[in-house]
Design an enzyme around this catalytic site. Structure first.
Site, mmCIF file in Angstrom:
data_model
loop_
_atom_site.group_PDB
_atom_site.id
_atom_site.type_symbol
_atom_site.label_atom_id
_atom_site.label_comp_id
_atom_site.label_asym_id
_atom_site.label_seq_id
_atom_site.Cartn_x
_atom_site.Cartn_y
_atom_site.Cartn_z
ATOM 1 N N ASP A 1 28.010 -53.166 122.726
ATOM 2 C CA ASP A 1 28.274 -53.686 123.972
ATOM 3 C C ASP A 1 28.487 -55.189 124.133
ATOM 4 O O ASP A 1 27.940 -56.105 124.912
ATOM 5 C CB ASP A 1 27.126 -53.594 124.872
ATOM 6 C CG ASP A 1 26.581 -51.980 124.971
ATOM 7 O OD1 ASP A 1 27.553 -51.325 124.651
ATOM 8 O OD2 ASP A 1 25.348 -51.852 125.060
ATOM 9 N N GLU B 1 30.601 -47.300 133.689
ATOM 10 C CA GLU B 1 29.770 -48.231 133.472
ATOM 11 C C GLU B 1 30.590 -49.370 132.777
ATOM 12 O O GLU B 1 31.699 -49.316 132.668
ATOM 13 C CB GLU B 1 28.545 -47.638 132.469
ATOM 14 C CG GLU B 1 29.212 -47.305 131.111
ATOM 15 C CD GLU B 1 28.366 -46.600 129.897
ATOM 16 O OE1 GLU B 1 27.139 -46.415 130.469
ATOM 17 O OE2 GLU B 1 28.577 -46.283 128.876
#
Length: 563
Positions: A22, A202
């Site tokens: 991420d 997301e």
């Protein structure tokens, strides 16, 4: 001998090897900074810096004090795969901001809380502030967007009030008062995504480019259907209109044999000369006997070029007028490549990570992590020595035990450590551990059993009982032992030395795919000491550890040696 990659034209992905998922990136002057997710690990929110986008060095952590992670942000007894997820790292007017989510599910329930918070620092090396919790901000994966008019916006992800199907997500924005860290005004519902109708949308990021607002998000889940999608608007509050060519990045259309899969969760950024790039995560397909291959390292940080292209004609009846401008990821191939042209030609070296620690400093090197916030007194440092104290806890869910590790950086490596261990309590053990999760690890230790020292290797596989791979008396043991763990030819090999590394005795090997990453984080190489439920004053002392990784290079690529 450690192999390194040298090429006058190309760099090698991933740019930050090991379990750094991420990625979020920002540029300040000529320096680039990346922050990654850390989940249940402490310290949390690892930060690296680079001048060339290829060679990255440690900065430190956003969550570097126990007090930051022991209250509203709870990493004390956090469940595996919960914790700190999907940060955004941004810089504005002399201040660095990290905004992120801490997921916490109390014991005995699958229902939990998502605490969205911001930490700040005027120096990227810290100290970072205590968490500023953003009240009234539902969901996960927040982003901060600074608009040209001076306003700051919170961009988040949550389940819509009226979902059309399970897994549908919705991105929203809310004006953010950074002087009070509070949301102000109304919430604006922006977009439910594009891929599969927006399932598991997301990781949003908001950008402004040539007068238009761009909303980029990840979709499809962080697996083989992972993808990046993007939409455009004339206003920060929407409405947003999707790119007809979504997704702009994915590996779901490629063979499972492709060298990397699950690519997504990206962040766009611009170089001073006007060029654009993206950082994203991806999983190397290097281990496994059949079907889709995976990696021991899990999700890692990759880099790819981006070029903006304008649509050939204005064919839209809705949304911004004119031929729209869109980012095109990896315009030459459309995918993350193992080797890619260097962003800066003057920077030509991408060295494989090698780490040696002789514990000379007053604090631990940033390489070291703990599973959850460590208990007080777990370890002590003195010049040239790390003492790891035996605590009753063993490796299990929600528990902090005397376990610490560094990330495995490549599929092939050698890990060495020298330990002095003279226990007095029966059953106490100390040594090394290669661990993925609380239910997936291999421990390679010396154990005191009825007054005798034994060398023991135990394996815990996912959803299986722990089993013994090796167990024998150490008849010549005098209190000091050197452990060696090697990974090569798709297997871990375990050996030890009683003569300070002069000769090694091989005692076991196991297939590397028994420690594959199936979750959000990757494999660690660590140190472990436990009294297995008993009270004990025993301890183990380590004088050094060394992790020497080896690159698996393409057959045509030469490699140079580096000690």
């Amino acid at each position: 001998m450690v192999l390194k990659f040298e090429d006058p034209e190309n760099f090698l992905n991933p740019i930050i090897p090991g379990g750094f998922p991420d990625p979020s990136i920002c540029r300040v002057g000529d320096t680039y900074y990346i922050c990654n997710s850390s989940f249940e690990y402490f310290p949390g929110l690892p930060i690296h810096e680079s001048k060339d986008l290829v060679n990255w060095s440690w900065v430190g952590y956003g969550l570097h004090r126990k007090e930051q992670a022991s209250s509203a942000v709870n990493l004390v007894d956090v469940k595996s795969e919960d914790g700190i997820q999907a940060p955004s790292l941004r810089y504005k007017d002399g201040t660095f901001y990290i905004i992120t989510t801490c997921v916490y599910r109390p014991p005995g329930t699958d229902e939990g809380t998502c605490t969205n918070f911001i930490i700040t620092a005027t120096n990227i090396r810290g100290p970072w502030s205590d968490p500023h919790v953003i009240e009234g901000a539902p969901g996960i994966d927040p982003d901060i967007f600074f608009d040209d008019d001076g306003k700051a916006w919170y961009v988040g992800t949550a389940a819509p009030d009226k979902p059309n199907y399970p897994g549908e997500g919705e991105i929203y924005c809310h004006e953010l008062d950074l002087s009070a860290f509070k949301l102000v005004g109304d919430r604006h519902h922006l977009w439910r995504g594009a891929l599969y109708g927006g399932v598991f949308v997301e990781g949003p990021h908001m950008y402004k480019h040539e007068g238009s607002y761009y909303l980029m998000a990840a979709e499809g889940g962080t697996g083989v259907n992972h993808a990046e999608v993007i939409a455009i608007s004339d206003k920060v509050t929407g409405p947003f209109y999707p790119n007809d060519r979504n997704p702009i990045l994915t590996s779901r259309n490629l063979s499972y044999d492709n060298w990397v899969h699950s690519t997504g969760h990206g962040d766009l950024f611009q170089l001073p000369d006007g060029r654009w790039y993206m950082v994203c995560l991806g999983v190397r397909a290097e281990e496994g006997k059949a079907g889709m291959k995976r990696s021991n390292m899990g999700r890692e940080t990759h880099l790819l070029p981006v070029r903006w292209e304008r649509e050939p004609m204005d064919w839209h009846s809705l949304g911004p007028s004119g031929a729209r401008l869109w980012p095109v990821c990896a315009p030459d191939t459309g995918r993350v490549e193992r080797q890619t042209a260097l962003p800066f030609k003057s920077m030509q070296l991408h060295a494989c990570n090698t780490f040696r620690d002789t514990f000379e400093g007053p604090e631990l090197h940033p390489e070291w992590n703990f599973r959850r916030v460590p208990k007080d007194g777990m370890y002590t440092l003195s010049p040239g020595c790390l003492r790891l104290n035996a605590q009753p806890q063993v490796i299990e869910e929600r528990v902090s035990c005397s376990l610490m590790g560094i990330r495995q950086r490549q599929s092939e490596f050698t890990f060495l450590t020298k330990m002095t261990f003279k226990p007095a309590t029966d059953g106490v053990e100390a040594g090394t551990s290669v661990f993925q999760k609380d239910d997936n690890y291999v421990n390679f230790v010396v154990r005191l059993v009825e007054g005798k020292h034994r060398i023991c290797i135990s394996l815990k596989e996912r959803e299986k009982e722990e089993r013994i791979l090796h167990d024998e008396d150490l008849k010549a043991y005098e209190g000091t032992l050197t452990f060696r763990i090697e990974s090569s030819s798709h297997a871990y090999h375990f050996s030890y030395s009683l003569d300070d590394g002069g000769s090694f005795t091989s005692c076991a090997e196991m297939e590397a795919d028994l420690l594959l990453s199936y979750g959000y984080t990757g494999s660690y190489l660590g140190l472990y000491c436990t009294s297995r439920g008993k009270s004990s004053k025993d301890y183990a002392e380590y004088t050094f550890i060394q992790h020497s990784a080896v690159l698996r290079l393409p057959a045509h690529q030469s490699a140079a040696g580096s000690a």
